[in-house]
Design a protein around this motif. Sequence first.
Motif, short mmCIF file in Angstrom:
data_model
loop_
_atom_site.label_atom_id
_atom_site.label_comp_id
_atom_site.label_asym_id
_atom_site.label_seq_id
_atom_site.Cartn_x
_atom_site.Cartn_y
_atom_site.Cartn_z
N GLY A 19 0.83 -1.20 0.00
CA GLY A 19 0.00 0.00 0.00
C GLY A 19 0.86 1.24 0.00
N LYS A 25 0.92 0.54 7.02
CA LYS A 25 1.48 -0.83 6.93
C LYS A 25 2.30 -1.20 8.17
N ASP A 44 11.74 -1.87 4.36
CA ASP A 44 12.61 -0.68 4.43
C ASP A 44 13.69 -0.87 5.49
N GLY A 91 7.63 -1.47 1.42
CA GLY A 91 7.67 -0.06 1.00
C GLY A 91 6.60 0.18 -0.06
N ASN A 129 11.32 11.62 5.82
CA ASN A 129 12.13 10.45 5.44
C ASN A 129 11.64 9.75 4.17
N ARG A 149 0.12 3.91 -9.48
CA ARG A 149 0.31 2.64 -8.76
C ARG A 149 -0.96 1.86 -8.48
C1 S3P Z 1 8.48 4.46 -1.08
C2 S3P Z 1 7.91 4.19 0.14
C3 S3P Z 1 8.69 4.12 1.39
C4 S3P Z 1 10.14 3.73 1.07
C5 S3P Z 1 10.72 4.65 0.06
C6 S3P Z 1 9.95 4.63 -1.26
C7 S3P Z 1 7.60 4.56 -2.27
O1 S3P Z 1 8.13 3.17 2.29
O2 S3P Z 1 10.20 2.41 0.62
O3 S3P Z 1 10.72 5.96 0.58
O4 S3P Z 1 8.13 4.53 -3.40
O5 S3P Z 1 6.37 4.65 -2.09
P1 S3P Z 1 6.75 3.42 3.09
O6 S3P Z 1 5.63 3.05 2.17
O7 S3P Z 1 6.85 2.48 4.24
O8 S3P Z 1 6.72 4.84 3.50
#
Ligand code: S3P
Length: 194
Positions: A19, A25, A44, A91, A129, A149
């Motif tokens: 997601g 998540k 991650d 992620g 972040n 997506r």
């Molecule tokens: C990303 C989501 C991030 C992390 C990175 C890229 C993305 O994880 O993998 O910054 O491309 O949507 P989270 O979904 O846990 O924030």
Amino acid sequence: MDEEPSTNITPLRNIVLIGFMGCGKSTIGRELNKNLGYQLIDSDHAIEEQTGKKIPEIFAENGEDTFRALETKLLKDMIKQQTNHHILSTGGGIVCREENRALLHQLGFVVWLSCTPEDIYERTSRNSNRPLLQCDDPMMAINNLLNERTPFYEEAAHLKISTSGLDLNEISCGILESARYHFGSMPEPTDPPS
Ligand code: S3P
């Protein structure tokens, strides 16, 4: 009679959370870990541990493609090691690679956690972040990425749950109920809860 070709695909019984960023998540992964006892793997965090770098550093120094390749490697390693009875929180962009969508399916029951763009904005604006949202117009970035997506999440998921307006316990119960149905039963974890 011809022998079946060996596909080398073993169905594993993990719960995989996919997601968009900020859809819950990690929080729901921790709740499932508490309720079910399956160990939680956060893709991650696993990549950060393996590389010794934070996600923004990987994006800045090595680029997004390198990060996506690390995600694919993680999924392949989990399948190679036959990682079973775990919760995998992924992620938000892991579904972008077609190869990953197939690997996620091999890993188990795939749950797509979704929420509104407004909730995503509100939850992700609290920290810096997430490199893909560090731009002048994060709301536009969220909408563009969501449009791109959504078909990938749809393709990869066995179940979709909206996390907007539901409490943690309701979401966790919904996932466990559906996972039991999907697997036919829910085996005990092989390792003690982390
Ligand atoms: C990303 C989501 C991030 C992390 C990175 C890229 C993305 O994880 O993998 O910054 O491309 O949507 P989270 O979904 O846990 O924030």
